[in-house]
Design a protein around this motif. Sequence first.
Motif, PDB file in Angstrom:
ATOM      1  N   ASP A   1      35.079  20.383 -56.705  1.00 19.93           N
ATOM      2  CA  ASP A   1      36.151  21.342 -56.965  1.00 19.93           C
ATOM      3  C   ASP A   1      36.815  20.930 -58.271  1.00 19.93           C
ATOM      4  OD1 ASP A   1      38.374  22.979 -57.016  1.00 19.93           O
ATOM      5  OD2 ASP A   1      38.807  22.765 -54.880  1.00 19.93           O
ATOM      6  N   LEU A   2      36.738  21.784 -59.281  1.00  9.20           N
ATOM      7  CA  LEU A   2      37.245  21.412 -60.596  1.00  9.20           C
ATOM      8  C   LEU A   2      38.764  21.398 -60.668  1.00  9.20           C
ATOM      9  CD1 LEU A   2      34.669  23.134 -62.984  1.00  9.20           C
ATOM     10  CD2 LEU A   2      34.758  20.773 -62.167  1.00  9.20           C
ATOM     11  N   ARG A   3      39.434  21.855 -59.621  1.00  3.95           N
ATOM     12  CA  ARG A   3      40.881  21.649 -59.528  1.00  3.95           C
ATOM     13  C   ARG A   3      41.101  20.295 -58.854  1.00  3.95           C
ATOM     14  NH1 ARG A   3      43.269  26.515 -60.797  1.00  3.95           N
ATOM     15  NH2 ARG A   3      42.024  28.345 -60.291  1.00  3.95           N
ATOM     16  N   GLY A   4      41.457  19.306 -59.632  1.00  8.33           N
ATOM     17  CA  GLY A   4      41.642  17.984 -59.077  1.00  8.33           C
ATOM     18  C   GLY A   4      40.394  17.135 -59.121  1.00  8.33           C
ATOM     19  N   ASN A   5      39.250  17.741 -59.488  1.00  7.85           N
ATOM     20  CA  ASN A   5      37.979  17.007 -59.584  1.00  7.85           C
ATOM     21  C   ASN A   5      37.678  16.224 -58.307  1.00  7.85           C
ATOM     22  OD1 ASN A   5      37.465  17.769 -62.346  1.00  7.85           O
ATOM     23  ND2 ASN A   5      39.100  16.383 -62.923  1.00  7.85           N
ATOM     24  N   SER A   6      37.845  16.895 -57.178  1.00  7.01           N
ATOM     25  CA  SER A   6      37.565  16.262 -55.895  1.00  7.01           C
ATOM     26  C   SER A   6      36.340  16.925 -55.273  1.00  7.01           C
ATOM     27  CB  SER A   6      38.761  16.394 -54.949  1.00  7.01           C
ATOM     28  OG  SER A   6      39.079  17.753 -54.722  1.00  7.01           O
ATOM     29  N   PRO A   7      35.478  16.156 -54.627  1.00  7.88           N
ATOM     30  CA  PRO A   7      34.291  16.754 -53.997  1.00  7.88           C
ATOM     31  C   PRO A   7      34.685  17.628 -52.824  1.00  7.88           C
ATOM     32  CG  PRO A   7      34.489  14.448 -53.397  1.00  7.88           C
ATOM     33  CD  PRO A   7      35.547  14.705 -54.423  1.00  7.88           C
ATOM     34  N   SER A   8      34.102  18.806 -52.724  1.00  7.33           N
ATOM     35  CA  SER A   8      34.363  19.690 -51.585  1.00  7.33           C
ATOM     36  C   SER A   8      33.168  19.760 -50.652  1.00  7.33           C
ATOM     37  CB  SER A   8      34.716  21.097 -52.082  1.00  7.33           C
ATOM     38  OG  SER A   8      33.637  21.662 -52.818  1.00  7.33           O
ATOM     39  N   PHE A   9      32.030  19.248 -51.090  1.00  2.27           N
ATOM     40  CA  PHE A   9      30.822  19.226 -50.262  1.00  2.27           C
ATOM     41  C   PHE A   9      29.912  18.134 -50.803  1.00  2.27           C
ATOM     42  CE2 PHE A   9      26.335  20.321 -49.908  1.00  2.27           C
ATOM     43  CZ  PHE A   9      26.182  20.538 -48.549  1.00  2.27           C
ATOM     44  N   ILE A  10      29.349  17.342 -49.893  1.00  2.58           N
ATOM     45  CA  ILE A  10      28.398  16.296 -50.281  1.00  2.58           C
ATOM     46  C   ILE A  10      27.260  16.296 -49.271  1.00  2.58           C
ATOM     47  CG2 ILE A  10      28.021  13.799 -50.490  1.00  2.58           C
ATOM     48  CD1 ILE A  10      30.839  13.520 -51.526  1.00  2.58           C
ATOM     49  N   HIS A  11      26.046  16.207 -49.773  1.00  2.00           N
ATOM     50  CA  HIS A  11      24.882  16.081 -48.903  1.00  2.00           C
ATOM     51  C   HIS A  11      24.014  14.947 -49.442  1.00  2.00           C
ATOM     52  CE1 HIS A  11      21.519  17.012 -46.311  1.00  2.00           C
ATOM     53  NE2 HIS A  11      20.730  17.138 -47.358  1.00  2.00           N
ATOM     54  N   VAL A  12      23.664  14.013 -48.573  1.00  2.00           N
ATOM     55  CA  VAL A  12      22.816  12.876 -48.953  1.00  2.00           C
ATOM     56  C   VAL A  12      21.409  13.133 -48.432  1.00  2.00           C
ATOM     57  CG1 VAL A  12      22.466  10.391 -48.781  1.00  2.00           C
ATOM     58  CG2 VAL A  12      24.795  11.312 -48.875  1.00  2.00           C
ATOM     59  N   SER A  13      20.426  13.103 -49.321  1.00  2.00           N
ATOM     60  CA  SER A  13      19.038  13.373 -48.941  1.00  2.00           C
ATOM     61  C   SER A  13      18.134  12.307 -49.541  1.00  2.00           C
ATOM     62  CB  SER A  13      18.606  14.754 -49.453  1.00  2.00           C
ATOM     63  OG  SER A  13      18.455  14.729 -50.869  1.00  2.00           O
ATOM     64  N   ASN A  14      16.849  12.379 -49.214  1.00  2.00           N
ATOM     65  CA  ASN A  14      15.904  11.497 -49.896  1.00  2.00           C
ATOM     66  C   ASN A  14      15.681  12.015 -51.317  1.00  2.00           C
ATOM     67  OD1 ASN A  14      13.911  13.567 -49.891  1.00  2.00           O
ATOM     68  ND2 ASN A  14      13.261  12.982 -47.852  1.00  2.00           N
ATOM     69  N   GLY A  15      15.052  11.195 -52.142  1.00  2.00           N
ATOM     70  CA  GLY A  15      14.918  11.526 -53.553  1.00  2.00           C
ATOM     71  C   GLY A  15      14.055  12.731 -53.846  1.00  2.00           C
ATOM     72  N   LYS A  16      13.238  13.148 -52.878  1.00  2.00           N
ATOM     73  CA  LYS A  16      12.303  14.248 -53.124  1.00  2.00           C
ATOM     74  C   LYS A  16      12.945  15.626 -53.018  1.00  2.00           C
ATOM     75  CE  LYS A  16       7.764  12.324 -52.023  1.00  2.00           C
ATOM     76  NZ  LYS A  16       6.550  12.477 -51.194  1.00  2.00           N
ATOM     77  N   MET A  17      14.087  15.717 -52.388  1.00  5.27           N
ATOM     78  CA  MET A  17      14.710  17.026 -52.191  1.00  5.27           C
ATOM     79  C   MET A  17      15.131  17.625 -53.528  1.00  5.27           C
ATOM     80  SD  MET A  17      17.898  18.115 -49.759  1.00  5.27           S
ATOM     81  CE  MET A  17      18.726  19.690 -49.961  1.00  5.27           C
ATOM     82  N   HIS A  18      14.631  18.817 -53.841  1.00  2.00           N
ATOM     83  CA  HIS A  18      14.970  19.476 -55.098  1.00  2.00           C
ATOM     84  C   HIS A  18      16.415  19.963 -55.055  1.00  2.00           C
ATOM     85  CE1 HIS A  18      14.872  22.265 -58.494  1.00  2.00           C
ATOM     86  NE2 HIS A  18      13.779  21.637 -58.888  1.00  2.00           N
TER      87      HIS A  18
END
Length: 389
Positions: free
Chosen positions: A158-175
């Motif tokens: 979120d560019l207001r405040g530069n805070s993450p609004s969503f995070i997803h952790v995957s393996n390196g192969k995920m496009h």
Amino acid sequence: MNTGKTLFAQLMDFLPWSTFARIVSRYDGDRAARVLPCTEQFRAMAFAQLTYRESLRDIEACLSAQAHKLYHIGFRQPVHRSTLADANEIRDWRMYADFAHRLIAQARRLYAGDSLGVDLKEAVYALDSTTIDLCLSVFPWAHFRTSKAAVKMHTRLDLRGNSPSFIHVSNGKMHDVRVLDRLVPEAGAIYVMDRAYVDFARLHALHQAGAFFVTRAKSNLRAHRVYSAPADRDAGIIADQTIALDGARTRHECPIHLRRIRFKDPETGKTLVFLTNQTSLPAATVCDLYKARWQVDLFFKWIKQHLRIKRFYGTSENAVKTQIWIAVSVYVLVAIVRKRLNLEPSLYTMLQVVSVSVFEKLPIQSAFLPGACGFDAAMENNQLNLFTD
């Protein structure tokens, strides 16, 4: 604030522990936990993040050195590295992911009124990912390339405040583009992305949901001009066109007209071509929005520099994801504290002060008063300034 509490305990008091308890109960996280419940596991891992611990042995040694203070910061018993290692291996990492997302939602509400740098009322998000390299022989579950392992952290900032609004952790192969399938588009919001996210079927789905996107056009884009608007060449706008896609597949995936803006950066002389479904904003504003996307790159650089997500305390997928999500929680927690207490120092300075003062008994506000931390302003000016107001 209770001046009898350590700085670490005061920081932990800002966490919604009742929410954490409900999440742990949902996953049955404390089942058979006789020594180190999930709350203490979280505290131990948060301590490691705040004090830049290198290993489980390092965590154990530093906490043991302050054994007489452990009870007052939430530990019922000494923390042993074997117990902490077992907890990281077997306790569901999704507990910490859910808790991090609750903190993210809290931070977003606090920073909602911050300036965007562009005169817009709509929410603006930057999408990108960063790759965390791993050793394939040690982390075989994170297979990325023939001789390399990695995990990816996909983030919507979120560019207001530069805070993450969503995070997803995957393996390196995920496009990168596949993360669009995991997002619930927000009507009226603007999503700023690089060329890795150009998939016209997915972009059209954003459009149908009432959202807008700004991205870079690929060099092999097949399209024809429908209409040309006046271009402000003094502002670097070479062309502002309405286009229709010509590709046999893309014209069916995205049957709407798009806007193509050709911009020449006066600083670098480089020509950039942007695609968007936002037709009402001035072309210069669209270019400024894409320029703001670089904040997400600074975010990734910052957390890699200041949080422990490049060296891991365990080798299993569960242990790695647990550490990443607790690191994210610590980052968001410090951002929440900074906003709630209206503190002046940057997150960088706050983390530096906390790292050497976690067991000091002083009011949290006084620890960050100008001059109290003893850091030279010149030192901070050499750091990423993404989080300064």
